[in-house]
Design a protein around this motif. Structure first.
Motif, PDB file in Angstrom:
ATOM      1  N   SER A 176       0.801  -1.220   0.000  1.00 52.80           N
ATOM      2  CA  SER A 176       0.000   0.000   0.000  1.00 52.80           C
ATOM      3  C   SER A 176       0.832   1.268   0.000  1.00 52.80           C
ATOM      4  O   SER A 176       0.276   2.363  -0.031  1.00 52.80           O
ATOM      5  CB  SER A 176      -0.938   0.000   1.216  1.00 52.80           C
ATOM      6  OG  SER A 176      -1.837  -1.071   1.137  1.00 52.80           O
ATOM      7  N   ILE A 177       2.143   1.152   0.078  1.00 55.83           N
ATOM      8  CA  ILE A 177       3.005   2.335   0.102  1.00 55.83           C
ATOM      9  C   ILE A 177       3.811   2.424  -1.187  1.00 55.83           C
ATOM     10  O   ILE A 177       4.597   1.536  -1.480  1.00 55.83           O
ATOM     11  CB  ILE A 177       3.941   2.309   1.321  1.00 55.83           C
ATOM     12  CG1 ILE A 177       3.120   2.340   2.609  1.00 55.83           C
ATOM     13  CG2 ILE A 177       4.895   3.480   1.281  1.00 55.83           C
ATOM     14  CD1 ILE A 177       3.952   2.363   3.859  1.00 55.83           C
ATOM     15  N   PRO A 178       3.621   3.473  -1.968  1.00 55.55           N
ATOM     16  CA  PRO A 178       4.372   3.626  -3.227  1.00 55.55           C
ATOM     17  C   PRO A 178       5.803   4.098  -2.981  1.00 55.55           C
ATOM     18  O   PRO A 178       6.089   5.286  -3.037  1.00 55.55           O
ATOM     19  CB  PRO A 178       3.572   4.688  -3.994  1.00 55.55           C
ATOM     20  CG  PRO A 178       2.290   4.860  -3.250  1.00 55.55           C
ATOM     21  CD  PRO A 178       2.594   4.516  -1.828  1.00 55.55           C
ATOM     22  N   ASN A 179       6.691   3.178  -2.675  1.00 56.54           N
ATOM     23  CA  ASN A 179       8.105   3.529  -2.588  1.00 56.54           C
ATOM     24  C   ASN A 179       8.879   2.665  -3.567  1.00 56.54           C
ATOM     25  O   ASN A 179       8.475   1.551  -3.894  1.00 56.54           O
ATOM     26  CB  ASN A 179       8.640   3.396  -1.160  1.00 56.54           C
ATOM     27  CG  ASN A 179       8.309   2.059  -0.535  1.00 56.54           C
ATOM     28  OD1 ASN A 179       7.904   1.135  -1.222  1.00 56.54           O
ATOM     29  ND2 ASN A 179       8.471   1.956   0.769  1.00 56.54           N
ATOM     30  N   ALA A 180       9.983   3.185  -4.055  1.00 54.32           N
ATOM     31  CA  ALA A 180      10.725   2.497  -5.112  1.00 54.32           C
ATOM     32  C   ALA A 180      12.188   2.910  -5.040  1.00 54.32           C
ATOM     33  O   ALA A 180      12.544   3.904  -4.396  1.00 54.32           O
ATOM     34  CB  ALA A 180      10.135   2.842  -6.474  1.00 54.32           C
ATOM     35  N   ILE A 195      12.521   6.826  -3.763  1.00 51.87           N
ATOM     36  CA  ILE A 195      11.400   7.752  -3.867  1.00 51.87           C
ATOM     37  C   ILE A 195      10.248   7.222  -3.033  1.00 51.87           C
ATOM     38  O   ILE A 195      10.051   6.009  -2.915  1.00 51.87           O
ATOM     39  CB  ILE A 195      10.959   7.931  -5.342  1.00 51.87           C
ATOM     40  CG1 ILE A 195       9.935   9.061  -5.478  1.00 51.87           C
ATOM     41  CG2 ILE A 195      10.403   6.647  -5.921  1.00 51.87           C
ATOM     42  CD1 ILE A 195       9.634   9.446  -6.923  1.00 51.87           C
ATOM     43  N   LEU A 196       9.514   8.123  -2.428  1.00 48.69           N
ATOM     44  CA  LEU A 196       8.273   7.802  -1.730  1.00 48.69           C
ATOM     45  C   LEU A 196       7.213   8.776  -2.212  1.00 48.69           C
ATOM     46  O   LEU A 196       7.432   9.987  -2.215  1.00 48.69           O
ATOM     47  CB  LEU A 196       8.458   7.918  -0.217  1.00 48.69           C
ATOM     48  CG  LEU A 196       7.194   7.735   0.613  1.00 48.69           C
ATOM     49  CD1 LEU A 196       6.759   6.273   0.623  1.00 48.69           C
ATOM     50  CD2 LEU A 196       7.407   8.223   2.051  1.00 48.69           C
ATOM     51  N   LEU A 197       6.078   8.245  -2.653  1.00 51.55           N
ATOM     52  CA  LEU A 197       5.011   9.066  -3.215  1.00 51.55           C
ATOM     53  C   LEU A 197       3.711   8.838  -2.452  1.00 51.55           C
ATOM     54  O   LEU A 197       3.528   7.814  -1.785  1.00 51.55           O
ATOM     55  CB  LEU A 197       4.766   8.733  -4.691  1.00 51.55           C
ATOM     56  CG  LEU A 197       5.957   8.695  -5.638  1.00 51.55           C
ATOM     57  CD1 LEU A 197       6.483   7.272  -5.780  1.00 51.55           C
ATOM     58  CD2 LEU A 197       5.574   9.230  -7.017  1.00 51.55           C
ATOM     59  N   ASN A 198       2.787   9.803  -2.595  1.00 54.09           N
ATOM     60  CA  ASN A 198       1.440   9.513  -2.141  1.00 54.09           C
ATOM     61  C   ASN A 198       0.727   8.701  -3.221  1.00 54.09           C
ATOM     62  O   ASN A 198       1.288   8.423  -4.283  1.00 54.09           O
ATOM     63  CB  ASN A 198       0.682  10.799  -1.793  1.00 54.09           C
ATOM     64  CG  ASN A 198       0.466  11.713  -2.985  1.00 54.09           C
ATOM     65  OD1 ASN A 198       0.993  11.469  -4.080  1.00 54.09           O
ATOM     66  ND2 ASN A 198      -0.308  12.766  -2.804  1.00 54.09           N
ATOM     67  N   LEU A 199      -0.506   8.296  -2.973  1.00 53.24           N
ATOM     68  CA  LEU A 199      -1.152   7.313  -3.836  1.00 53.24           C
ATOM     69  C   LEU A 199      -1.430   7.818  -5.248  1.00 53.24           C
ATOM     70  O   LEU A 199      -1.467   7.022  -6.190  1.00 53.24           O
ATOM     71  CB  LEU A 199      -2.454   6.829  -3.182  1.00 53.24           C
ATOM     72  CG  LEU A 199      -2.262   6.065  -1.863  1.00 53.24           C
ATOM     73  CD1 LEU A 199      -3.612   5.692  -1.260  1.00 53.24           C
ATOM     74  CD2 LEU A 199      -1.400   4.822  -2.067  1.00 53.24           C
ATOM     75  N   SER A 288       4.837  13.020   6.462  1.00 53.23           N
ATOM     76  CA  SER A 288       3.498  13.543   6.165  1.00 53.23           C
ATOM     77  C   SER A 288       2.854  12.787   5.005  1.00 53.23           C
ATOM     78  O   SER A 288       1.632  12.621   4.954  1.00 53.23           O
ATOM     79  CB  SER A 288       3.576  15.039   5.842  1.00 53.23           C
ATOM     80  OG  SER A 288       4.321  15.272   4.650  1.00 53.23           O
ATOM     81  N   ILE A 289       3.675  12.290   4.067  1.00 56.80           N
ATOM     82  CA  ILE A 289       3.136  11.492   2.962  1.00 56.80           C
ATOM     83  C   ILE A 289       2.631  10.148   3.491  1.00 56.80           C
ATOM     84  O   ILE A 289       1.546   9.693   3.114  1.00 56.80           O
ATOM     85  CB  ILE A 289       4.205  11.290   1.872  1.00 56.80           C
ATOM     86  CG1 ILE A 289       4.546  12.630   1.211  1.00 56.80           C
ATOM     87  CG2 ILE A 289       3.723  10.288   0.820  1.00 56.80           C
ATOM     88  CD1 ILE A 289       5.650  12.551   0.172  1.00 56.80           C
ATOM     89  N   LEU A 290       3.395   9.516   4.379  1.00 57.31           N
ATOM     90  CA  LEU A 290       2.959   8.264   4.977  1.00 57.31           C
ATOM     91  C   LEU A 290       1.682   8.461   5.791  1.00 57.31           C
ATOM     92  O   LEU A 290       0.789   7.611   5.779  1.00 57.31           O
ATOM     93  CB  LEU A 290       4.065   7.697   5.867  1.00 57.31           C
ATOM     94  CG  LEU A 290       5.291   7.132   5.136  1.00 57.31           C
ATOM     95  CD1 LEU A 290       6.435   6.895   6.115  1.00 57.31           C
ATOM     96  CD2 LEU A 290       4.950   5.855   4.401  1.00 57.31           C
ATOM     97  N   GLU A 291       1.595   9.583   6.477  1.00 54.96           N
ATOM     98  CA  GLU A 291       0.381   9.897   7.236  1.00 54.96           C
ATOM     99  C   GLU A 291      -0.824  10.020   6.307  1.00 54.96           C
ATOM    100  O   GLU A 291      -1.914   9.510   6.589  1.00 54.96           O
ATOM    101  CB  GLU A 291       0.586  11.206   8.012  1.00 54.96           C
ATOM    102  CG  GLU A 291      -0.620  11.668   8.807  1.00 54.96           C
ATOM    103  CD  GLU A 291      -0.873  10.784  10.002  1.00 54.96           C
ATOM    104  OE1 GLU A 291      -2.006  10.290  10.137  1.00 54.96           O
ATOM    105  OE2 GLU A 291       0.055  10.584  10.800  1.00 54.96           O
ATOM    106  N   GLU A 292      -0.626  10.677   5.176  1.00 51.45           N
ATOM    107  CA  GLU A 292      -1.702  10.836   4.199  1.00 51.45           C
ATOM    108  C   GLU A 292      -2.158   9.483   3.659  1.00 51.45           C
ATOM    109  O   GLU A 292      -3.361   9.224   3.507  1.00 51.45           O
ATOM    110  CB  GLU A 292      -1.229  11.728   3.043  1.00 51.45           C
ATOM    111  CG  GLU A 292      -2.252  11.894   1.929  1.00 51.45           C
ATOM    112  CD  GLU A 292      -1.688  12.624   0.727  1.00 51.45           C
ATOM    113  OE1 GLU A 292      -2.130  12.311  -0.410  1.00 51.45           O
ATOM    114  OE2 GLU A 292      -0.814  13.495   0.904  1.00 51.45           O
TER     115      GLU A 292
END
Length: 300
Positions: A176-180, A195-199, A288-292
């Motif tokens: 569920s977490i977009p990291n790459a 990179i870490l992104l929101n959905l 804050s992205i993980l929180e979102e």
């Protein structure tokens, strides 16, 4: 449980597979509103960032099932995204329309790498498996796993200290977490980009770390809980302790990868590089992205 061996990695990149009735052969050629099949949040977030003109639709199942869905025109897929390694292992390389370079879509942690799991205190099995280790793959995978583990662990700790602990992130990222990532290792230098992104790909943090010579110990010490030193002076004593279930002589692992036939300094530096990259992303606002993401997933 740990990984006692990691075999030579296949191509870790992602591939575009265009439906047979379309003439286009790349993402840049596909028209706006084309329907791209993928169920990976990592791929969707990065593709939305770079290709917002497309529609993205879940496509699930094993590779045969997804291929059949792509070929069923009534389902409406114009193309799908899958791992290059999966198509290569099925001898389907001829079905790949385009290999997507990491400068557009970074790949998943450990993608294309096959590992063999074993008990963390089974010394005989660990030593036996060690001959299968592929050093460049092991080094890269340790860096990638450390990045994934630390980036989400830091968020867990923050939530814990605010008395609002979220078990969702204890799975070390998960689907569920977009990291790459992207890693490169030439036997001396190691680089890792993450990179870490929101959905929906509208927010992201991205950075890069490079170690010029991984054989030279870094100043940053490893976390103390990783320092499980091996006592090789007395094999009989070690064997007796194993029978008693004691853990004093456990082999040291790095991001839960044990490679007893490799230079520990190199493995330690690989782990530190991934950890430090995670720290940099947290400093850039990954929390804050993980929180979102947590808020959005919890509301579904």
């Amino acid at each position: 449980m740990i990984l006692g061996a990691i075999l030579e990695r296949a191509d870790p990149r992602d591939a575009l597979i265009v439906a047979p009735w379309r003439q286009e052969k790349s993402l840049d050629e596909l028209p706006a509103d084309s329907v791209i099949g993928t169920s990976s949040t990592r791929r969707i977030a990065q593709l939305k960032l770079n290709y917002p003109q497309f529609q993205y639709k879940n496509i699930r199942g094993n590779m045969n099932t997804r291929w059949e869905k792509l070929n069923n025109r009534e389902l409406g897929y114009d193309a799908m995204i899958a791992a290059v390694a999966g198509f290569q292992r099925l001898n389907w390389s001829d079905r790949i329309s385009e290999i997507i370079e990491p400068d557009r879509v970074l790949y998943a942690i450990r993608q294309g790498a096959l590992g063999i799991e074993c008990r963390h205190n089974d010394h005989d099995t660990i030593r036996m498996l060690s001959v299968l280790n592929h050093e460049p793959t092991v080094v890269r995978c340790i860096a990638e796993r450390a990045f994934l583990r630390r980036s989400t662990l830091f968020f867990c700790c923050c939530r814990l200290f605010t008395q609002n602990f979220v078990r969702f992130f204890l799975v070390e990222g998960g689907c569920s977490i977009p990291n790459a990532v992207r890693t490169d290792y030439n036997g001396k230098s190691l680089s890792i980009s993450g990179i870490l992104l929101n959905l929906d790909g509208s927010r992201y943090v991205k950075d890069h770390i490079e170690i010029a010579d991984v054989s030279i110990p870094l100043l940053t010490p490893p976390p103390t809980f990783l320092l499980h030193q091996t006592n090789n002076d007395n094999d009989e004593e070690e064997e007796e302790e194993g029978k008693k279930g004691l853990d004093q002589s456990l082999y040291r692992h790095f991001a839960y990868i044990c490679a007893v036939n490799m230079n520990e300094t190199i493995l330690e530096n690989a782990e530190i590089s991934g950890t430090n990259l995670a720290v940099k992303l947290m400093q850039l606002g990954a929390g804050s992205i993980l929180e979102e993401i947590h808020t959005k997933v919890s509301s579904q």
